[in-house]
Design a protein around this motif. Structure first.
Motif, short mmCIF file in Angstrom:
data_model
loop_
_atom_site.label_atom_id
_atom_site.label_comp_id
_atom_site.label_asym_id
_atom_site.label_seq_id
_atom_site.Cartn_x
_atom_site.Cartn_y
_atom_site.Cartn_z
N THR A 29 0.84 -1.20 0.00
CA THR A 29 0.00 0.00 0.00
C THR A 29 0.88 1.26 0.00
O THR A 29 0.50 2.27 -0.58
N ILE A 30 2.04 1.18 0.62
CA ILE A 30 2.97 2.33 0.61
C ILE A 30 3.48 2.53 -0.82
O ILE A 30 3.49 3.64 -1.34
N ARG A 31 3.84 1.41 -1.46
CA ARG A 31 4.34 1.51 -2.84
C ARG A 31 3.28 2.14 -3.75
O ARG A 31 3.55 3.07 -4.50
N LYS A 32 2.03 1.67 -3.61
CA LYS A 32 0.96 2.19 -4.47
C LYS A 32 0.71 3.67 -4.21
O LYS A 32 0.51 4.46 -5.13
N ALA A 33 0.72 4.05 -2.93
CA ALA A 33 0.48 5.47 -2.60
C ALA A 33 1.61 6.33 -3.15
O ALA A 33 1.38 7.43 -3.67
N GLN A 34 2.85 5.81 -3.07
CA GLN A 34 3.98 6.60 -3.59
C GLN A 34 3.94 6.69 -5.11
O GLN A 34 4.32 7.71 -5.69
N GLU A 35 3.44 5.64 -5.75
CA GLU A 35 3.28 5.72 -7.22
C GLU A 35 2.26 6.79 -7.59
O GLU A 35 2.45 7.56 -8.52
#
Ligand code: HEM
Length: 211
Positions: A29-35
């Motif tokens: 979820t962190i990766r998706k939010a940062q994308e």
């Protein structure tokens, strides 16, 4: 004035803490939010207010965190002005009534895998729930009716603004040898039993921050 400061500070900081903790427990979820931040804000800019309406995944993250951990789990007590009957129970006039938003948010008849942190549920179909009691009052982190939270417009912005800045500017990790836990401590404001301790490292992609 004091009411507004009290009602608006702990609730917001608790929401940010729970959202980050749930995200650290589910790193994708962190990766998706940062994308999402990368495509909306980009490398050269810092997050500002104009970006917030475009951060749909981040909004879903906050809503899912408010669903699982509503800072006001029992809302504010009500006192009915007339005797009434609800679901076969007689509620005499003047009874102190608590609404268990925490339990409503985990009702398995409404929410699939209710105890799981699944932000995507707020992105699809009819599940783009608002904060004003739509969808049959199944999602009420800010209460409902006449005494609904007056701070919703500010809280909506602050929750997203703080999280967006934290995620855009920093990577987050737990201190070595520590374990994340998501145990709740019940109270007027529903907090984490153990405060989240996390280490922030500036993201190389955030050029302005590193100047
Ligand atoms: C994530 C942030 C917040 C959450 C989850 C939250 C939640 C709530 C809840 C559940 C209630 C009771 C509503 C009811 O019983 O129907 C409430 C009331 C209230 N909130 Fe918030 N709140 C937040 C942020 C704020 C902010 C930022 C402010 C002010 C700037 C604020 C000011 C108030 C006030 C003044 C009331 C009392 C309203 C009344 O009794 O008429 N809240 N809030």
């Amino acid at each position: 004035m004091q009411d507004i400061v009290i009602a608006g500070t702990d609730t917001t900081s608790t929401t940010v803490e729970w959202t980050l903790a749930e995200m650290m427990n589910k790193p994708e979820t962190i990766r998706k939010a940062q994308e999402e931040l990368q495509s909306v804000v980009g490398k050269e800019e810092m997050v500002d207010e104009t970006h917030l309406p475009k951060l749909h995944y981040l909004e879903a993250l906050v809503k899912e965190s408010l669903r699982l951990h509503p800072p006001g789990p029992l809302l504010v007590p009500r006192y009915p002005t007339a005797t009434s009957s609800i679901g076969g129970f007689i509620i005499p006039k003047g009874t102190k009534v608590f609404i268990n938003a925490w339990a409503i948010h985990r009702n398995p008849l409404v929410w699939e895998n209710p105890s799981e942190f699944i932000p995507e549920r707020f992105l699809t179909g009819t599940n783009r729930w608002d904060y004003y009691g739509s969808n049959n009052f199944n999602f009420i982190p800010f209460g409902f009716g006449r005494r609904i939270c007056v701070g919703i417009p500010l809280a909506e912005k602050m929750n997203k603004y703080i999280l967006a800045t934290m995620l855009h500017s920093f990577e987050w990790r737990l201190p070595d040898n520590s374990k994340l836990d998501l145990v709740e401590k019940f109270g007027i404001v529903l907090k984490k039993e153990k405060p989240l301790v996390a280490i922030a490292t500036a993201r190389p992609s955030c050029a302005k921050l590193n100047k």
